[in-house]
Design an enzyme around this catalytic site. Structure first.
Site, PDB file in Angstrom:
ATOM      1  N   LYS A 155       4.831  -0.581  -9.362  1.00 42.12           N
ATOM      2  CA  LYS A 155       4.743   1.011  -9.056  1.00 42.12           C
ATOM      3  C   LYS A 155       6.059   1.618  -8.688  1.00 42.12           C
ATOM      4  O   LYS A 155       6.228   2.755  -9.253  1.00 42.12           O
ATOM      5  CB  LYS A 155       3.806   1.402  -7.814  1.00 42.12           C
ATOM      6  CG  LYS A 155       4.358   0.605  -6.305  1.00 42.12           C
ATOM      7  CD  LYS A 155       5.220   1.657  -5.611  1.00 42.12           C
ATOM      8  CE  LYS A 155       5.845   0.645  -4.438  1.00 42.12           C
ATOM      9  NZ  LYS A 155       6.772   1.535  -3.597  1.00 42.12           N
ATOM     10  N   GLY A 161       0.837  -1.243  -0.146  1.00 42.02           N
ATOM     11  CA  GLY A 161      -0.190  -0.096  -0.075  1.00 42.02           C
ATOM     12  C   GLY A 161       0.889   1.338  -0.009  1.00 42.02           C
ATOM     13  O   GLY A 161       2.234   1.121  -0.216  1.00 42.02           O
ATOM     14  N   THR A 195       3.871   6.855  -4.246  1.00 35.40           N
ATOM     15  CA  THR A 195       5.397   6.549  -4.878  1.00 35.40           C
ATOM     16  C   THR A 195       5.518   7.807  -5.749  1.00 35.40           C
ATOM     17  O   THR A 195       6.672   8.440  -5.935  1.00 35.40           O
ATOM     18  CB  THR A 195       5.419   5.158  -5.488  1.00 35.40           C
ATOM     19  OG1 THR A 195       5.331   4.289  -4.517  1.00 35.40           O
ATOM     20  CG2 THR A 195       6.678   5.234  -6.180  1.00 35.40           C
ATOM     21  N   ASP A 247      -0.678   2.995  -3.553  1.00 32.74           N
ATOM     22  CA  ASP A 247       0.673   2.993  -3.561  1.00 32.74           C
ATOM     23  C   ASP A 247       1.232   3.582  -4.674  1.00 32.74           C
ATOM     24  O   ASP A 247       2.313   4.326  -4.734  1.00 32.74           O
ATOM     25  CB  ASP A 247       1.104   1.249  -3.678  1.00 32.74           C
ATOM     26  CG  ASP A 247       2.342   1.016  -3.115  1.00 32.74           C
ATOM     27  OD1 ASP A 247       2.996   1.962  -2.422  1.00 32.74           O
ATOM     28  OD2 ASP A 247       3.024  -0.139  -3.014  1.00 32.74           O
TER      29      ASP A 247
END
Length: 333
Positions: free
Chosen positions: A191, A136, A248, A244
Site C-alpha cells: 500500500k 491496518g 495511506t 490500510d
C-alpha cells in the site's frame, strides 16, 4: 501488568506507546537520542515527532536498549524496515527468550526480499509463535490523538494473536486477530507503493477518477502478489489490505502520499530525502516488492512505474502516461 519494550521512538513507535499505555501496560520506549528521552520523561511528550500529545504515566523512555528489553513480555519493533536487520542484530541478545516480538514495520528487505517477520526469525531464531505483526490504517497522529481506529494483530499462533489483542485493546483502538501474517505484511508493504503513485497523481493536479483508479488497481496488484505467496485473499479485503490502502492513499498525514505528491510537483527523490527526517517506506520497498513480484511471475505495473520515478528514470507525468498506455490485451478488472 504486561511489560512491553518499544524500539524506537519515532512517530509510530510513540503513537503505539500511547495505545499500550492506555491499555494498562508498563511501557519502556527506547530512543537513540538523549534529548528525546528527556522530553518524554520530563515533559511527557515526544516534542520532535508528536508535539502536544501527552503520554500515559506508564510510558517511560531510555537510551539503554538492555534496560528497555529487560524482563519484557512483548518487544515491539518500529524501526525503518531497511534498518531492521542491523538494529535487531545488536538487540537480539538482550531480548528475553519468552518475549513475543511484534513488528509494526511495513516493508520488504532489499536484497533478501524477506518480509519483516522473516527478518526477525532470521536474526533471532524465534519460531512463528513468537513473532506477530500489527497492520491496518495506522496514521500515527490520529492514533496518538486517540481517534477511533482499528487494526489487525496477526500471528501464526491464534492464541498468541488473541493475547496480543487483549494487551493492545483500548477505548479508541480496536485490534482484530488473524493468522495470515504473510497477507498482512504484503498488504502493509504494497500500500505504500500505491500511496506513492496516488501522491504523484495529486501532485500533478489530477482528480478523483485518477486516484480511485490507482487505488483500485493497486489493490488488485497487491492481492495478486499476496495470493501468489500463499496469503488468504480475504485478508486483502480487510483492515490490513483495503483499510490500510485507503488511509495511506487518502490522507495528507501519509508520508508515502506526501512523498509522492512532491515527486508529482517535480522534486527529485534526493531533494525530498534532504527536506524531511520522516521515512517513506514505499520509496525503498518499491524496488524489493517489484523484485518479489518478478520472482513470483506476477505483473506489477504500479510497482514498476513507481520504482522508475523514485529512481529518476522517469518523471511522474511520464509514469501516468505510460501506465495508461499499457497494452490492454491480457488485463481484466
Amino acid at each position: 501488568m504486561t511489560k512491553i519494550a518499544v524500539f524506537s521512538a519515532g512517530s509510530w513507535g510513540t503513537a503505539f506507546s500511547v495505545v499500550l499505555g492506555d491499555a494498562g501496560n508498563d511501557v519502556t520506549l527506547w530512543a537513540r537520542r538523549e534529548e528525546v528521552v528527556e522530553a518524554i520523561n520530563g515533559k511527557r511528550e515526544n516534542t520532535g515527532y508528536l508535539p502536544g500529545i501527552e503520554l500515559p504515566p506508564s510510558v517511560t523512555a531510555t537510551t539503554d536498549a538492555e534496560q528497555a528489553a529487560a524482563d519484557a513480555d512483548i518487544v515491539v519493533l518500529t524501526v525503518p524496515s531497511q534498518s531492521l536487520r542491523e538494529n535487531l542484530t545488536s538487540w537480539a541478545p538482550m531480548i528475553p527468550e519468552k518475549a513475543t516480538m511484534v513488528s509494526l514495520m511495513k516493508g520488504v528487505e532489499l536484497g533478501s526480499l524477506k518480509r519483516m517477520s522473516e527478518v526477525i526469525a532470521d536474526v533471532t531464531g524465534a519460531g512463528p509463535e513468537r513473532i506477530a505483526v500489527v497492520s491496518g490504517p495506522n496514521l500515527a497522529k490520529e492514533i496518538a490523538r486517540r481517534e477511533p481506529a482499528a487494526s489487525v494483530v496477526a500471528c501464526a499462533d491464534e492464541d498468541v494473536a488473541r493475547q496480543l489483542q487483549r494487551a493492545f485493546h483500548t477505548a479508541a483502538f480496536r485490534p482484530y486477530t488473524s493468522v495470515d501474517v504473510l497477507g498482512c505484511e504484503i498488504g502493509g508493504a504494497y500500500k505504500n507503493v500505491v500511496g506513492l503513485a496516488v501522491g504523484m497523481a495529486v501532485g500533478l493536479g489530477f482528480g478523483d477518477n485518477t486516484t480511485a483508479s490507482l487505488i483500485t488497481r493497486g489493490l488488485a496488484e497487491t492481492a495478486r502478489l499476496a495470493m501468489a505467496q500463499g496469503a488468504n485473499p480475504m485478508t486483502l479485503m480487510g483492515l490490513a489490505g483495503l483499510g490500510d490502502l485507503v488511509a495511506t492513499c487518502s490522507s495528507p498525514l501519509s508520508r508515502n502520499r506526501t512523498f509522492g505528491e512532491n515527486l508529482g510537483k517535480g522534486m527529485t527523490t534526493e531533494e525530498i530525502y534532504a527536506s524531511t527526517s520522516q521515512v517513506a517506506e514505499g520509496a525503498k520497498s518499491c524496488k524489493s516488492l517489484l523484485a518479489l513480484a518478478r520472482r513470483s511471475g506476477i505483473d506489477a505495473p504500479i510497482a514498476l512505474h513507481v520504482d522508475a520515478v523514485v529512481d529518476g528514470r522517469m518523471t511522474a507525468l511520464e509514469m501516468m502516461n505510460s501506465f495508461i498506455a499499457r497494452d490492454t490485451k491480457s488485463e481484466t478488472d
